[in-house]
Design an enzyme around this catalytic site. Structure first.
Site, PDB file in Angstrom:
ATOM      1  N   ASP A 149      32.475  36.032  36.073  1.00 27.98           N
ATOM      2  CA  ASP A 149      32.317  35.950  37.535  1.00 27.98           C
ATOM      3  C   ASP A 149      31.182  36.859  38.021  1.00 27.98           C
ATOM      4  OD1 ASP A 149      32.852  35.170  40.150  1.00 27.98           O
ATOM      5  OD2 ASP A 149      34.295  36.775  40.475  1.00 27.98           O
TER       6      ASP A 149
ATOM      7  N   ASP B 195      35.733  39.854  34.646  1.00 29.16           N
ATOM      8  CA  ASP B 195      35.539  40.158  36.071  1.00 29.16           C
ATOM      9  C   ASP B 195      35.798  41.641  36.333  1.00 29.16           C
ATOM     10  OD1 ASP B 195      34.965  39.638  38.717  1.00 29.16           O
ATOM     11  OD2 ASP B 195      36.999  39.004  39.209  1.00 29.16           O
TER      12      ASP B 195
HETATM   13 CA    CA Z   1      34.811  39.036  40.911  1.00 33.14          CA
END
Ligand code: CA
Length: 253
Positions: free
Chosen positions: A207, A179
């Protein structure tokens, strides 16, 4: 997410109209960032990350991770966007940590420690999390949030660029949460492979794969015979309309 493992065999495709909508999602974020940056530079307000830390110091219950997540979510919903994984995708992350039975976890991109808190709070007692954050100021705030949550024991937070720090790691991981900078997802995944840091059966949870249209990354994990990959459509963190999604890939080698 019931038995994610069973669903990971099918390679899935994004809905065809999702990119235009996610582009609008990125635009709306950029607009909010510009406003916040203007207010901060003109000293009308503190940087939003420091405002969040002030609130956590003031209002959180010590050793209660959920009280900290609640304060951060409320700020992001009501005041200004924060680039945390958010409450909805955060539950998917927690479930994946539990389903994978992971013992040694790597997190790339920490920001304010929001996802670290969710991961650490879902870990078994004998498990550990190593987190890498490039921004020193964010890392300092994250460290304090995690300490207030009472979750520092099984945590190692490293400050620096992921490509440098990954090469210094030794113990292979069975779960990686990606992420951080979106143009580093694929190169860092390949670096983890070549440095032997991915255990057989490791879960890779990425993500924002729709929000930032991470086609190269998705193409790689979906077409490589080394991975079994599954896309889960979601909304963008703290949005009721902008699409996003996470990709969970299992390393088969
Ligand atoms: Ca994120």
């Amino acid at each position: 997410m019931n038995s994610t493992k069973n669903k990971l065999n099918k390679k899935s495709k994004m809905p065809f109209n999702i990119n235009r909508k996610s582009f609008l999602g990125v635009l709306s974020l950029a607009y909010q960032e510009i406003i916040d940056s203007f207010l901060t530079k003109t000293k009308i307000k503190k940087p939003k990350e420091e405002e969040v830390l002030d609130l956590v110091r003031l209002k959180a219950t010590k050793n209660d991770p959920k009280s900290i997540l609640k304060i951060i979510d409320a700020y992001a919903y009501r005041k200004t966007f924060l680039m945390n994984i958010g409450d909805q995708k955060g539950l998917l992350l927690e479930q994946a940590i539990k389903d994978s039975n992971a013992k040694n976890i790597l997190e790339l991109g920490v920001y304010l420690g929001y996802s670290s808190i969710r991961i650490l709070n879902s870990l078994r007692e004998d498990s550990k999390l190593t987190s890498i954050e490039a921004n020193e100021k964010f890392a300092r705030i994250a460290k304090e949030h995690i300490s207030i949550a009472g979750l520092s024991k099984n945590h190692d937070l490293k400050i620096g660029t992921s490509s440098n720090l990954i090469t210094e790691l030794n113990d292979p991981f069975d779960f990686v949460f990606i992420d951080h900078w979106k143009d580093l997802y694929l190169s860092d995944l390949k670096l983890l492979e070549t440095t032997g840091l991915l255990k057989k059966g490791a879960w890779i949870f990425a993500d924002n794969v729709v929000l930032f249209n991470l086609e190269d990354y998705l193409d790689y994990v979906r077409t490589s015979s080394d991975y079994s990959s599954k896309f889960i459509p979601t909304l963008r963190e703290y949005s009721k309309s902008h699409p996003d999604g996470v990709e969970i890939s299992i390393y088969k080698l």
